[in-house]
Design a protein around this motif. Structure first.
Motif, PDB file in Angstrom:
ATOM      1  N   GLY A   1       9.263   6.698   1.722  1.00 15.95           N
ATOM      2  CA  GLY A   1       8.161   6.085   1.018  1.00 15.95           C
ATOM      3  C   GLY A   1       6.934   5.978   1.903  1.00 15.95           C
ATOM      4  N   ARG A   2       5.797   5.931   1.284  1.00 13.82           N
ATOM      5  CA  ARG A   2       4.523   5.775   1.977  1.00 13.82           C
ATOM      6  C   ARG A   2       3.938   4.423   1.632  1.00 13.82           C
ATOM      7  NH1 ARG A   2       1.813  10.356   4.290  1.00 13.82           N
ATOM      8  NH2 ARG A   2       3.249  12.085   4.200  1.00 13.82           N
ATOM      9  N   MET A   3       3.029   3.963   2.478  1.00 17.29           N
ATOM     10  CA  MET A   3       2.320   2.734   2.162  1.00 17.29           C
ATOM     11  C   MET A   3       1.037   3.097   1.418  1.00 17.29           C
ATOM     12  SD  MET A   3       4.225   0.281   3.014  1.00 17.29           S
ATOM     13  CE  MET A   3       3.226  -1.185   2.957  1.00 17.29           C
ATOM     14  N   THR A   5      -2.794   2.916  -0.284  1.00 16.00           N
ATOM     15  CA  THR A   5      -4.119   2.514   0.158  1.00 16.00           C
ATOM     16  C   THR A   5      -4.728   1.524  -0.838  1.00 16.00           C
ATOM     17  OG1 THR A   5      -4.927   4.539  -0.868  1.00 16.00           O
ATOM     18  CG2 THR A   5      -4.629   4.576   1.507  1.00 16.00           C
ATOM     19  N   SER A  28       6.853  -0.421   0.725  1.00 19.34           N
ATOM     20  CA  SER A  28       6.801   0.948   0.204  1.00 19.34           C
ATOM     21  C   SER A  28       7.822   1.189  -0.908  1.00 19.34           C
ATOM     22  CB  SER A  28       7.012   1.961   1.325  1.00 19.34           C
ATOM     23  OG  SER A  28       8.339   1.895   1.795  1.00 19.34           O
ATOM     24  N   GLN A  60       8.851   3.179  -5.945  1.00 19.37           N
ATOM     25  CA  GLN A  60       8.585   3.678  -4.598  1.00 19.37           C
ATOM     26  C   GLN A  60       7.222   4.351  -4.556  1.00 19.37           C
ATOM     27  OE1 GLN A  60      11.590   6.290  -3.048  1.00 19.37           O
ATOM     28  NE2 GLN A  60      10.615   6.415  -1.060  1.00 19.37           N
ATOM     29  N   ARG A  62       4.864   7.219  -3.206  1.00 18.24           N
ATOM     30  CA  ARG A  62       5.033   8.596  -2.739  1.00 18.24           C
ATOM     31  C   ARG A  62       3.668   9.255  -2.614  1.00 18.24           C
ATOM     32  NH1 ARG A  62       8.711  11.796  -6.551  1.00 18.24           N
ATOM     33  NH2 ARG A  62       9.327  12.895  -4.684  1.00 18.24           N
ATOM     34  N   LEU A  63       3.597  10.242  -1.745  1.00 19.27           N
ATOM     35  CA  LEU A  63       2.361  10.992  -1.544  1.00 19.27           C
ATOM     36  C   LEU A  63       2.206  12.005  -2.669  1.00 19.27           C
ATOM     37  CD1 LEU A  63       0.065  11.233   0.555  1.00 19.27           C
ATOM     38  CD2 LEU A  63       1.340  13.138   1.546  1.00 19.27           C
ATOM     39  N   THR A  75      -5.061  14.104  -1.348  1.00 18.83           N
ATOM     40  CA  THR A  75      -3.796  13.393  -1.455  1.00 18.83           C
ATOM     41  C   THR A  75      -4.060  11.906  -1.699  1.00 18.83           C
ATOM     42  OG1 THR A  75      -3.679  13.053   0.927  1.00 18.83           O
ATOM     43  CG2 THR A  75      -2.551  14.988   0.048  1.00 18.83           C
ATOM     44  N   VAL A  77      -1.567   8.062  -2.336  1.00 20.34           N
ATOM     45  CA  VAL A  77      -0.246   7.449  -2.377  1.00 20.34           C
ATOM     46  C   VAL A  77      -0.154   6.664  -3.677  1.00 20.34           C
ATOM     47  CG1 VAL A  77       1.329   5.864  -1.229  1.00 20.34           C
ATOM     48  CG2 VAL A  77      -0.136   7.358   0.131  1.00 20.34           C
TER      49      VAL A  77
END
Length: 136
Positions: A1-3, A5, A28, A60, A62-63, A75, A77
């Protein structure tokens, strides 16, 4: 998972009353369900309705890669939801989603778990004129 913005939030409603606000951007990944052994996990969200499975669903970040309209890509998130093969399903905007498949969540999406009457609305800090208190 990504955090993420953006500061994504999930507003919980029971009937017309807002009962909780989840600040999704703080973690995330979130697991929704009745499995109390997960309560030590910061992203655990209890869904106590009997129609909800022990591990019902996950949200979750995701990018996501998108066309920027100028021949390149950009890209971001984004939050995604997945039904973890729950017995009574997950409804996204009143349609049951397929098990074990990610669905991108968009602003103002409505989520329901099992046969619970609780509804969750997805918003972020850029949701202007939403009528929600948007303080962190």
């Amino acid at each position: 998972g990504r955090m993420p913005t953006l500061r994504w939030r999930l507003y919980e409603f029971k009937g017309d009353e807002q009962t909780a606000t989840l600040h999704l951007h703080r973690c995330s990944c979130y697991v929704f369900g009745r499995d109390r052994s997960l309560k030590k996990f910061p992203g655990f969200v209890p869904t106590d309705h009997p129609s909800c499975s022990k591990q019902h669903a996950v949200i979750q970040f995701r990018l996501k890669e998108e066309d920027d309209g100028m021949g390149g890509s950009k890209t971001s998130v984004r939050p995604y939801i997945m039904d973890l093969e729950s017995t009574n399903g997950v409804k996204l905007n009143n349609d049951r989603i397929d098990d074990m498949r990610y669905y991108e969540l968009k602003e103002k999406d409505l989520i329901r778990f099992g046969n619970s009457s609780r509804e969750y609305v997805v918003l972020h800090e850029g949701s202007l004129n939403s009528g929600f208190d948007d303080t962190p």
